[in-house]
Design a protein around this motif. Structure first.
Motif, PDB file in Angstrom:
ATOM      1  N   TRP A 152      39.875  60.034 -76.229  1.00 23.49           N
ATOM      2  CA  TRP A 152      38.626  59.968 -76.996  1.00 23.49           C
ATOM      3  C   TRP A 152      37.893  61.306 -76.981  1.00 23.49           C
ATOM      4  N   GLU A 153      37.818  61.919 -75.806  1.00 25.19           N
ATOM      5  CA  GLU A 153      37.162  63.222 -75.707  1.00 25.19           C
ATOM      6  C   GLU A 153      37.890  64.250 -76.570  1.00 25.19           C
ATOM      7  N   ALA A 154      39.215  64.240 -76.490  1.00 26.89           N
ATOM      8  CA  ALA A 154      40.012  65.177 -77.290  1.00 26.89           C
ATOM      9  C   ALA A 154      39.816  64.900 -78.782  1.00 26.89           C
ATOM     10  N   TYR A 155      39.695  63.617 -79.103  1.00 28.28           N
ATOM     11  CA  TYR A 155      39.455  63.219 -80.500  1.00 28.28           C
ATOM     12  C   TYR A 155      38.139  63.813 -81.004  1.00 28.28           C
ATOM     13  N   LEU A 156      37.102  63.690 -80.178  1.00 23.50           N
ATOM     14  CA  LEU A 156      35.785  64.199 -80.579  1.00 23.50           C
ATOM     15  C   LEU A 156      35.819  65.718 -80.790  1.00 23.50           C
ATOM     16  N   GLN A 157      36.623  66.397 -79.982  1.00 23.13           N
ATOM     17  CA  GLN A 157      36.683  67.862 -80.080  1.00 23.13           C
ATOM     18  C   GLN A 157      37.556  68.353 -81.235  1.00 23.13           C
ATOM     19  N   THR A 158      38.325  67.449 -81.801  1.00 25.81           N
ATOM     20  CA  THR A 158      39.251  67.861 -82.860  1.00 25.81           C
ATOM     21  C   THR A 158      38.600  67.650 -84.223  1.00 25.81           C
ATOM     22  N   PRO A 159      38.555  68.693 -85.048  1.00 27.07           N
ATOM     23  CA  PRO A 159      37.914  68.521 -86.355  1.00 27.07           C
ATOM     24  C   PRO A 159      38.708  67.581 -87.269  1.00 27.07           C
ATOM     25  N   PHE A 160      38.003  66.954 -88.159  1.00 26.08           N
ATOM     26  CA  PHE A 160      38.631  66.096 -89.158  1.00 26.08           C
ATOM     27  C   PHE A 160      39.520  66.974 -90.054  1.00 26.08           C
ATOM     28  N   PRO A 161      40.764  66.548 -90.310  1.00 27.43           N
ATOM     29  CA  PRO A 161      41.636  67.415 -91.118  1.00 27.43           C
ATOM     30  C   PRO A 161      41.126  67.559 -92.553  1.00 27.43           C
ATOM     31  N   THR A 162      41.419  68.682 -93.136  1.00 33.12           N
ATOM     32  CA  THR A 162      41.095  68.883 -94.550  1.00 33.12           C
ATOM     33  C   THR A 162      42.372  69.309 -95.258  1.00 33.12           C
ATOM     34  N   THR A 163      42.300  69.342 -96.567  1.00 31.72           N
ATOM     35  CA  THR A 163      43.486  69.733 -97.326  1.00 31.72           C
ATOM     36  C   THR A 163      43.812  71.210 -97.146  1.00 31.72           C
ATOM     37  N   ARG A 164      42.910  71.931 -96.455  1.00 35.02           N
ATOM     38  CA  ARG A 164      43.221  73.340 -96.173  1.00 35.02           C
ATOM     39  C   ARG A 164      44.180  73.471 -94.995  1.00 35.02           C
ATOM     40  N   ASN A 200      48.851  66.665 -81.527  1.00 33.21           N
ATOM     41  CA  ASN A 200      49.149  65.535 -82.396  1.00 33.21           C
ATOM     42  C   ASN A 200      48.083  65.311 -83.468  1.00 33.21           C
ATOM     43  N   GLY A 201      46.924  65.928 -83.273  1.00 36.23           N
ATOM     44  CA  GLY A 201      45.884  65.826 -84.282  1.00 36.23           C
ATOM     45  C   GLY A 201      44.963  64.637 -84.083  1.00 36.23           C
ATOM     46  N   LYS A 202      43.969  64.593 -84.919  1.00 35.40           N
ATOM     47  CA  LYS A 202      42.839  63.685 -84.733  1.00 35.40           C
ATOM     48  C   LYS A 202      43.221  62.204 -84.728  1.00 35.40           C
ATOM     49  N   PHE A 203      44.101  61.829 -85.635  1.00 40.85           N
ATOM     50  CA  PHE A 203      44.365  60.394 -85.764  1.00 40.85           C
ATOM     51  C   PHE A 203      45.195  59.841 -84.601  1.00 40.85           C
ATOM     52  N   ALA A 204      46.138  60.630 -84.141  1.00 44.41           N
ATOM     53  CA  ALA A 204      46.930  60.178 -82.994  1.00 44.41           C
ATOM     54  C   ALA A 204      46.044  60.082 -81.753  1.00 44.41           C
ATOM     55  N   LEU A 205      45.075  60.984 -81.650  1.00 43.44           N
ATOM     56  CA  LEU A 205      44.156  60.928 -80.510  1.00 43.44           C
ATOM     57  C   LEU A 205      43.313  59.659 -80.565  1.00 43.44           C
ATOM     58  N   LEU A 206      42.937  59.291 -81.770  1.00 40.76           N
ATOM     59  CA  LEU A 206      42.182  58.052 -81.946  1.00 40.76           C
ATOM     60  C   LEU A 206      43.032  56.862 -81.495  1.00 40.76           C
ATOM     61  N   THR A 207      44.304  56.918 -81.847  1.00 43.82           N
ATOM     62  CA  THR A 207      45.217  55.859 -81.408  1.00 43.82           C
ATOM     63  C   THR A 207      45.320  55.857 -79.882  1.00 43.82           C
ATOM     64  N   GLY A 208      45.403  57.060 -79.299  1.00 45.38           N
ATOM     65  CA  GLY A 208      45.478  57.160 -77.846  1.00 45.38           C
ATOM     66  C   GLY A 208      44.262  56.536 -77.177  1.00 45.38           C
ATOM     67  N   ALA A 209      43.121  56.611 -77.838  1.00 43.70           N
ATOM     68  CA  ALA A 209      41.899  56.051 -77.272  1.00 43.70           C
ATOM     69  C   ALA A 209      41.772  54.555 -77.531  1.00 43.70           C
ATOM     70  N   LEU A 210      42.160  54.139 -78.701  1.00 39.87           N
ATOM     71  CA  LEU A 210      41.806  52.779 -79.130  1.00 39.87           C
ATOM     72  C   LEU A 210      42.991  51.846 -79.359  1.00 39.87           C
ATOM     73  N   SER A 264      45.658  52.449 -90.691  1.00 40.95           N
ATOM     74  CA  SER A 264      46.614  52.215 -89.617  1.00 40.95           C
ATOM     75  C   SER A 264      46.957  53.581 -89.050  1.00 40.95           C
ATOM     76  N   ALA A 265      46.579  53.823 -87.806  1.00 43.72           N
ATOM     77  CA  ALA A 265      46.935  55.079 -87.155  1.00 43.72           C
ATOM     78  C   ALA A 265      47.848  54.727 -85.995  1.00 43.72           C
ATOM     79  N   SER A 266      49.089  55.130 -86.114  1.00 43.96           N
ATOM     80  CA  SER A 266      50.052  54.689 -85.104  1.00 43.96           C
ATOM     81  C   SER A 266      50.628  55.863 -84.336  1.00 43.96           C
ATOM     82  N   MET A 267      51.114  55.549 -83.161  1.00 50.01           N
ATOM     83  CA  MET A 267      51.729  56.577 -82.345  1.00 50.01           C
ATOM     84  C   MET A 267      52.945  55.967 -81.644  1.00 50.01           C
TER      85      MET A 267
END
Lengths: 258, 465
Positions: free
Chosen positions: B34-46, B151-161, B239-242
């Motif tokens: 969760w902490e890592a998720y918060l520190q990771t910016p939301f991805p953009t198309t850039r 792994n990026g933001k979404f996998a971290l969210l999965t790791g938390a939740l 659905s964010a899976s890992m």
């Protein structure tokens, strides 16, 4: 006696591919029960006629018309023509990777006959044809023309013809790439299928298949036109003398033989 | 229904930790992610990895995590049609299945393990049960990449939740011929409240100990995609899976995975396959639906003789977008990897395939292959294929190939000349295009099942109707 009921009537047919004029006024009538051979040099337009009659979208009729069983072909798509009884045996059959011969045959037989054939019955019918054509049964589980030898491809073309029971069969260089045994088998297959109800147009560069499948009529095509027509004997003359003499003789109108 | 959901927030982790009879380290593990998720910016198309995936419109704060009940044997077996079909296909091809696990939000979870698997010491259960009963065994595998920022933001969210998922553990020398079959079904279309999107966070861990041999079939999808056109206007769901697969020395793992979501679902997956000495990993990833479907698939070939073969099947329609990134990492000599992704796109569907082959300096005699073929069926369909090679060793065999184009008109004409109308001919060609790849599958029943799933989507009837 042939019934002299025309199945295919080609009138002053002009065909272009991408603005290139290939057929320049073809006239030809094929009646039920007749076997015609269309000969000529490479590039004279023989295969173009086959593709055009089958309805390949790249070939455009620019003038003239074709009547198949009295109906104007230009109004029908290729699949409609096939369902109406037109069949083209390809010179270069196309591979469809991942599609098994048996699935493909069942789909096309269903389309052409307009109804599903019971699996058991279909298997039996297939088996008979496979035996006649000297093909092993594992042929059916292979993918359509995928990695086939030349002989296997041509056998599959004849197998399809046997199943689809067309009224007008166009056989484009069905003899090319075959060794003598394969040629005999394939020719026997064609002869077995020919009958009083079917018209056959044998497109060929060489005379040799005509030793096994006897045509009543032979036509010679040159530069997009039929320049010479005659009886089966003409094929032997061509074999002996080559295509050179054709240019020296005046064209014989196909209609004159009726 | 609202009692069944959590908003996506730190408190959710507290709730999850309280609810589960799990050891205290689980909460720390989730919080680290969760902490890592918060520190990771939301991805953009850039971002290179995200450049064609339109994700900005997904507002995570509107999502609520759906709740899953732990699986019990003897629970309700009235599965959704799509999962019934999986069981039917694999049961017909195999005498008995090694195990069945089904999880669906708002219904009891189902678990079944064959006597053979039980007697051989196999563990096969949902992730919550695994945390409660096999925590010590699971811990190192779960922890390894759970909070990994790369792994990026979404996998971290999965790791938390993570709120559903699977643990499959196969002991040393155990060989099971028939597959394990698992499914996670969500209802995002028929959400009665209708005012929020649902989120699921599947976490799958597969561990094959040395010289074991196992196959797993896993289905994730919307259990209510029938007539899924209507789903597009519903609130976005996620659905964010890992997935982590560990193939030990000499082990052999086959993984058949199919996902099919409704068109309001963003499906984002991160997969790590780790293969040890002389291990063999074979997988097929099949994606048949979702609003934006994105998967990063890493294969780590960690020791000499490790080999992997990964197949991909994507059939997109409507406005669906697919983005598959495969990363073949050769970290040891004499390793072999083979990737074969085939994509067919109807309507306005689009796809981006990015394939990277990385060969470490020490990984001499690497043999790596990558192929990506795309068939554009719809007038508005678009596909990109971007291969990349990063090779540091000097004695390797690496090749890649890609094609993008419509169905070959000569094939269509050939089939038309056999009486087949264009639509039927095209379907036949597309199924053949996929079948060529599916032929490589060794799991009995898998190819038939997948061909049926794909052909139903081509027909537009929807797989989970």
């Amino acid at each position: 006696m042939t019934s002299r009921e025309p199945i295919l009537v080609i009138k002053d047919l002009h065909v272009a591919v991408e603005d290139k004029q290939i057929l320049k006024g073809v006239n030809l009538t094929i009646n039920k029960g007749e076997v015609h051979a269309l000969m000529g040099r490479n590039g004279s337009g023989k295969s173009t006629l086959g593709y055009t009659l089958m309805g390949h979208p790249r070939y455009h009729i620019t003038q003239g018309k074709v009547l198949f069983k009295g109906k104007d072909l230009s109004e029908m798509t290729a699949d409609e023509r096939a369902r109406a009884g037109m069949y083209l045996a390809f010179q270069y059959p196309v591979a469809i990777p991942g599609v098994s011969v048996s699935n493909f045959l069942r789909a096309s037989v269903k389309a052409v006959r307009g109804q599903d054939v019971p699996v058991k019955e279909f298997r039996k019918e297939l088996k008979e044809h496979l035996t006649k054509l000297g093909v092993k049964e594992d042929f059916l589980s292979r993918y359509v023309n995928d990695g086939f030898s030349g002989g296997e491809k041509k056998r599959l073309e004849i197998l399809q013809m046997a199943l689809m029971k067309p009224q007008m069969a166009l056989l484009d260089e069905t003899d090319s790439g075959l060794d003598i045994d394969a040629l005999k088998t394939v020719s026997a297959g064609i002869t077995a299928l020919a009958g009083p109800e079917m018209g056959i147009l044998l497109i060929t560069h060489y005379q040799r298949i005509l030793n096994y499948v006897t045509p009543q009529f032979v036509h010679v095509m040159q530069d997009g036109q039929i320049v010479l027509s005659g009886s089966g004997e003409l094929a032997h003359k061509l074999e002996a003398e080559g295509y050179d003499f054709v240019t020296k003789e005046p064209a014989v109108a196909t209609q004159s033989r009726t | 229904m609202n009692s069944d959901v959590h908003t996506i927030a730190r408190e959710t982790i507290e709730d999850l930790a309280l609810k589960q009879k799990t050891p205290s380290w689980t909460k720390d593990l989730r919080l680290a992610s969760w902490e890592a998720y918060l520190q990771t910016p939301f991805p953009t198309t850039r971002d290179e990895n995200w450049r064609r995936t339109v994700i900005e419109s997904l507002d995570l704060s509107t999502l609520k995590a759906l709740e899953f009940a732990p699986s019990t044997s003897g629970a309700d077996k009235s599965f959704p049609a799509c999962f019934q079909s999986v069981i039917k296909h694999f049961s017909q091809a195999n005498s008995t299945l090694s195990g069945i696990c089904y999880q669906g939000n708002g219904r009891p979870g189902y678990i079944e393990l064959s006597d053979e698997a039980k007697s051989k010491g196999v563990i096969f259960c949902d992730i919550e049960t695994a945390l409660a009963n096999h925590a010590d065994l699971l811990q190192p595998y779960l922890a390894k990449r759970n909070a990994s920022k790369e792994n990026g933001k979404f996998a971290l969210l999965t790791g938390a939740l993570f709120n559903c998922g699977l643990f499959l553990y196969v002991p040393k020398n155990v060989e099971l011929k028939s597959p394990f079959v698992s499914g996670i079904g969500i209802s995002t279309c028929a959400n009665t409240s209708g005012d929020f999107g649902g989120a699921i966070f599947p976490r799958l861990i597969v561990v094959a100990e040395p010289e074991s041999n196992v196959s797993l079939v896993h289905l994730t999808g919307s259990a209510d995609t029938a007539g899924d056109n209507d789903c597009r206007s519903l609130p976005a769901s996620l659905s964010a899976s890992m997935v982590d697969v560990f193939v030990s020395d000499g082990a052999n793992v086959s993984f058949v995975e199919l996902s099919q979501f409704a068109q309001n679902v963003y499906a984002i997956g991160t997969v790590h396959n780790e293969v040890a000495r002389d291990g063999k990993f074979t997988a097929v990833n099949v994606a048949l639906g979702g609003k934006q479907v994105k998967s990063d698939i890493y294969t780590h070939l960690q020791a000499q003789g490790a080999a992997s073969e990964i197949l991909g099947i994507v059939l997109g329609s409507h406005d669906e977008h697919y983005s598959f990134n495969t990363i073949q990492e050769h970290n040891a000599p004499d390793t072999k990897s083979d990737i074969n992704f085939r994509v067919a796109l109807k309507d306005n569907a689009s796809s981006v395939y990015q394939g990277v082959i990385k060969v470490d300096k020490c990984a001499q005699k690497t043999d790596a292959y990558q192929s990506n073929k795309n068939l554009l069926l719809g007038a508005g369909a678009k596909a990109d294929s971007i291969p990349r090679l990063e090779i540091l060793a000097d004695d390797v065999k690496c090749s890649h190939g890609a094609t993008v184009g419509p169905v070959d008109p000569e094939q269509l004409f050939y089939l038309a000349s056999r009486g087949l109308p264009e639509k039927i001919a095209e379907e036949l060609i597309v199924l053949g295009f996929f079948k060529k790849v599916l032929d490589k599958l060794t799991v009995d029943g898998a190819a038939d099942w997948l061909v049926e799933a794909v052909s139903q989507k081509i027909d537009d009837s929807g797989y989970c109707a």
